[in-house]
Design a protein around this motif. Structure first.
Motif, PDB file in Angstrom:
ATOM      1  N   ILE A   1       0.818  -1.209   0.000  1.00 36.14           N
ATOM      2  CA  ILE A   1       0.000   0.000   0.000  1.00 36.14           C
ATOM      3  C   ILE A   1       0.856   1.264   0.000  1.00 36.14           C
ATOM      4  CG2 ILE A   1      -0.213  -0.043   2.540  1.00 36.14           C
ATOM      5  CD1 ILE A   1      -3.072   0.930   0.373  1.00 36.14           C
TER       6      ILE A   1
ATOM      7  N   ALA B   1      -1.028   4.617  -4.704  1.00 38.05           N
ATOM      8  CA  ALA B   1      -1.505   5.977  -4.485  1.00 38.05           C
ATOM      9  C   ALA B   1      -1.998   6.264  -3.055  1.00 38.05           C
ATOM     10  CB  ALA B   1      -2.592   6.301  -5.510  1.00 38.05           C
ATOM     11  N   PRO B   2      -2.823   5.406  -2.453  1.00 42.65           N
ATOM     12  CA  PRO B   2      -3.315   5.747  -1.110  1.00 42.65           C
ATOM     13  C   PRO B   2      -2.193   5.939  -0.101  1.00 42.65           C
ATOM     14  CG  PRO B   2      -4.474   3.845  -1.983  1.00 42.65           C
ATOM     15  CD  PRO B   2      -3.367   4.126  -2.923  1.00 42.65           C
TER      16      PRO B   2
ATOM     17  N   PHE C   1      -0.744   9.484  -0.047  1.00 47.08           N
ATOM     18  CA  PHE C   1      -1.526  10.484   0.683  1.00 47.08           C
ATOM     19  C   PHE C   1      -1.382  10.301   2.188  1.00 47.08           C
ATOM     20  CE2 PHE C   1      -3.940  10.531  -3.344  1.00 47.08           C
ATOM     21  CZ  PHE C   1      -4.028  11.887  -3.537  1.00 47.08           C
ATOM     22  N   ILE C   2      -1.509   9.052   2.651  1.00 46.88           N
ATOM     23  CA  ILE C   2      -1.522   8.828   4.090  1.00 46.88           C
ATOM     24  C   ILE C   2      -0.169   9.174   4.696  1.00 46.88           C
ATOM     25  CG2 ILE C   2      -1.783   7.059   5.872  1.00 46.88           C
ATOM     26  CD1 ILE C   2      -3.850   5.724   4.034  1.00 46.88           C
TER      27      ILE C   2
ATOM     28  N   TYR D   1      -0.107  -2.410 -17.240  1.00 47.55           N
ATOM     29  CA  TYR D   1      -1.022  -1.788 -16.289  1.00 47.55           C
ATOM     30  C   TYR D   1      -1.115  -0.290 -16.526  1.00 47.55           C
ATOM     31  CZ  TYR D   1      -3.140  -0.488 -11.867  1.00 47.55           C
ATOM     32  OH  TYR D   1      -3.986   0.020 -10.910  1.00 47.55           O
TER      33      TYR D   1
ATOM     34  N   CYS E   1      -7.623   7.509   2.240  1.00 52.06           N
ATOM     35  CA  CYS E   1      -8.699   6.532   2.367  1.00 52.06           C
ATOM     36  C   CYS E   1      -9.571   6.544   1.121  1.00 52.06           C
ATOM     37  CB  CYS E   1      -9.543   6.834   3.599  1.00 52.06           C
ATOM     38  SG  CYS E   1      -8.599   6.731   5.120  1.00 52.06           S
TER      39      CYS E   1
ATOM     40  N   ALA F   1      -8.564   7.378  -1.863  1.00 47.34           N
ATOM     41  CA  ALA F   1      -7.771   6.766  -2.938  1.00 47.34           C
ATOM     42  C   ALA F   1      -7.843   5.252  -2.840  1.00 47.34           C
ATOM     43  CB  ALA F   1      -6.328   7.236  -2.861  1.00 47.34           C
ATOM     44  N   LEU F   2      -7.885   4.761  -1.586  1.00 38.66           N
ATOM     45  CA  LEU F   2      -7.981   3.315  -1.353  1.00 38.66           C
ATOM     46  C   LEU F   2      -9.279   2.782  -1.946  1.00 38.66           C
ATOM     47  CD1 LEU F   2      -6.163   1.380   0.116  1.00 38.66           C
ATOM     48  CD2 LEU F   2      -7.517   1.712   2.167  1.00 38.66           C
TER      49      LEU F   2
ATOM     50  N   LEU G   1      -9.077   2.792  -5.654  1.00 35.93           N
ATOM     51  CA  LEU G   1      -8.171   1.773  -6.169  1.00 35.93           C
ATOM     52  C   LEU G   1      -8.958   0.536  -6.591  1.00 35.93           C
ATOM     53  CD1 LEU G   1      -5.083   1.655  -6.425  1.00 35.93           C
ATOM     54  CD2 LEU G   1      -5.026   0.405  -4.283  1.00 35.93           C
TER      55      LEU G   1
END
Lengths: 200, 201, 195
Positions: free
Chosen positions: A173, A177-178, A181-182, B107, C182, C184-185, C188
């Motif tokens: 992770i 992308a996520p 940010f986090i 991808y 969150c 973006a998660l 995804l």
């Protein structure tokens, strides 16, 4: 002494990424590996220093009304030069930074420094300011990229730094992308906390 | 009014100077860029077909593909599609094998792979020469670990494990693995047909 | 595939799968900066949709009829950014003259858009992906829509956040980034979509 301050202020006190929250798009987009972060940081630093030099030289010649378009032309020219030179000499980094090289044009750090500093100061302070801000930007990119690459791939600059078992199933992770940010949010929170402690 | 003309003139002059400088830099770098591409392919070709002294460029015309055009994209250059491959000869003029470039969209980018096969159409080595996949995931297609999974494979084995083949796909990057594997399989099929036809003649 | 299917596919990809903010990291400055209130987020979103569609149209025409015929591809960056800057200025003047009410709600956001990398980003991507004229306009429109969607979602979340207890150091921008993570998660999950 004053020159030295112009140089170092970009590192921590006025760090463009962590404190001023400028240039966020490339910060998050290219920090999935340390190599990309260094490439992006140095490219932006080069553009920043060159555009600062030219804008502080031209500041008397450019009428105030059209200064922004003029700044943009100067910045865009240097960005295109960087783009072509990187394509010719470091094609792999050029490929992985991709779209974000031309987008250095709209990186608010560069236009911001041109408007706020170079158009009001002489050449030498402008060079120092550009160098400091650029290296501060690079430093911030490297910090974020190190965290993401070590957590997300178990590597640093392509070298394995975590145990083999971790590399086999890392915290993916962080590299997606996520995670960008986090991690960015947590880092900013950490810096706020440190500033508060220092101030108290 | 003359004030606005002056503004326009200043902007025009700055833009003109900038364009001039860019034209000069473009001229300096464009040969290098083209040269890099050729050189990267040449080096990869030597790497995937070891023991080869001379490469002969050959090509076959592919039958036209009856794909429906996408109404939102520009039509790609018309004319017959060409499949380019190189046959390798060692110092004594014996055939060592063939190389070709396989390419497919993975991808997030076009993944190009240089493939070397021996005369019996078994893969000797592959090398990913162009990709911009996710670092740490799809980008691992360029690592030695993944490349070795292709060595000595035949066309019948060229499918990722999820599709019932012999290639162990990369963790979290099935799409990239599939792109590499399927593009190699497709290229190998064309090559086999092309070489077979030549031998008949 | 028929025309409608293609348009639909493009829309789903631009809005959800390849969302400009959450998967391409474009336009982050306004995403974090102008998402404190739903009203201003809506204004900014509308302005971005409008400018992105216009910019896609004009930069595509410039690339096709000016840069390509004269082999000036290396001037792409400079030409596009100047086009966008003057376009934004022009749009601002036209709206101010013809629709004062609209200008009141969009006006403050327009100058900010010149340095929004989503606009330059979509212009360059249109060329790289090989869209034709119609495709470029639609891509601009849908990408802008995707941007506005996540901007509004974010503004809604942040209005709620005002009332909740957040650790002192995480207030403001840091927590906004974590929330964006969150989101973006969640987005995804769309990347598995295949048409």
């Amino acid at each position: 002494m004053r020159l030295f301050q112009e140089f170092t202020k970009g590192f921590i006190k006025e760090n463009p990424v962590f404190i001023m929250a400028l240039g966020l798009c490339p910060t998050l987009a290219v920090t999935s590996s340390v190599q990309n972060a260094i490439g992006m940081g140095l490219a932006a630093t080069f553009v920043l220093v060159c555009s600062n030099i030219f804008i502080s030289l031209l500041k008397g010649l450019i009428p105030g009304k059209i200064r922004i378009p003029c700044f943009i032309v100067v910045i865009a020219s240097f960005v295109t030069i960087v783009d072509m030179v990187m394509y010719a000499y470091t094609p792999e980094i050029h490929k992985s930074l991709g779209l974000f090289i031309p987008l250095i044009v709209v990186n608010c750090i560069i236009l911001g420094r041109a408007e706020a500093f170079a158009s009001k100061n002489g050449v030498i302070p402008s060079i120092m300011d550009g160098l400091g801000m650029g290296l501060g930007f690079t430093l911030a990119l490297i910090v974020i990229a190190s965290i993401r690459e070590i957590l997300g791939a178990g590597q640093w600059l392509g070298m394995n730094v975590m145990p083999a078992a971790y590399i086999k199933s890392p915290m993916l992770i962080a590299i997606l992308a996520p995670g960008a940010f986090i991690i960015m949010g947590l880092l900013m929170g950490l810096i706020n906390q440190m500033k508060k402690k220092q101030g108290a | 009014m003359s004030y606005f003309i002056k503004l326009g003139l200043v902007l025009l002059i700055i833009t003109a100077i900038a364009s001039g400088i860019l034209a000069y830099v473009n001229d300096l770098t464009k040969d290098k860029i083209a040269e890099n591409k050729v050189k990267a392919e040449e080096l990869a070709r030597i790497e995937v077909l070891p023991g080869t002294a001379k490469f002969d460029k050959q090509s076959v015309i592919l039958p036209p593909v009856q794909a429906e055009p996408n109404p939102l994209k520009k039509q790609v250059a018309e004319g017959p599609l060409e499949f380019v491959y190189y046959s390798g000869l060692d110092t004594e003029g014996n055939l060592t094998g063939y190389t070709f470039v396989a390419s497919q969209y993975g991808y997030s980018s076009e993944v190009k792979t240089m493939v070397g096969v021996d005369t019996a159409m078994n893969i000797i080595k592959i090398k990913v020469i162009e990709q911009a996949e996710t670092p740490g995931l799809g980008a691992n297609a360029a690592t030695d670990v993944f490349r070795q999974r292709f060595e000595k494979k035949q066309i019948s084995e060229l499918k990722v494990d999820k599709d019932g083949g012999e290639i162990v796909s990369l963790t979290g990057a099935t799409i990239t693995s599939r792109a590499v594997t399927n593009s190699i399989a497709a290229g190998l099929q064309i090559l086999t047909d092309a070489v077979g036809k030549e031998e008949e003649r | 595939m028929s025309f409608i299917t293609q348009v639909f596919t493009l829309a789903v990809f631009a809005v959800f799968v390849n969302n400009f903010v959450l998967s391409k990291f474009l336009g982050l400055c306004p995403y974090i900066g102008v998402s404190k209130k739903i009203d201003s987020a809506l204004g900014m979103g509308m302005a971005v949709i409008f400018v992105m569609t216009m910019a896609s149209t004009f930069t595509w025409l410039i690339q096709e009829y000016l840069l390509l015929p004269y082999h000036l591809e290396y001037l792409q960056t400079i030409a596009f950014i100047l086009t966008i800057a003057s376009l934004v200025q022009f749009v601002e003047m036209v709206i101010q003259k013809t629709a004062p009410a609209l200008y009141k709600s969009l006006g403050v956001f327009l100058p900010l858009i010149t340095t929004n990398c989503a606009v330059l980003g979509v212009s360059i991507l249109n060329i790289q992906e090989g869209y034709n004229f119609l495709g470029a306009i639609l891509n601009g429109l849908f990408s802008g829509t995707g941007f506005t969607l996540v901007l509004l979602l974010m503004a809604g979340l942040r209005e709620r956040l005002e009332k909740s207890e957040v650790p002192e150091a995480m207030k403001g921008m840091p927590i906004a980034f974590v929330i964006a993570g969150c989101m973006a998660l969640a987005f995804l999950g769309f990347s598995g979509l295949n048409f």
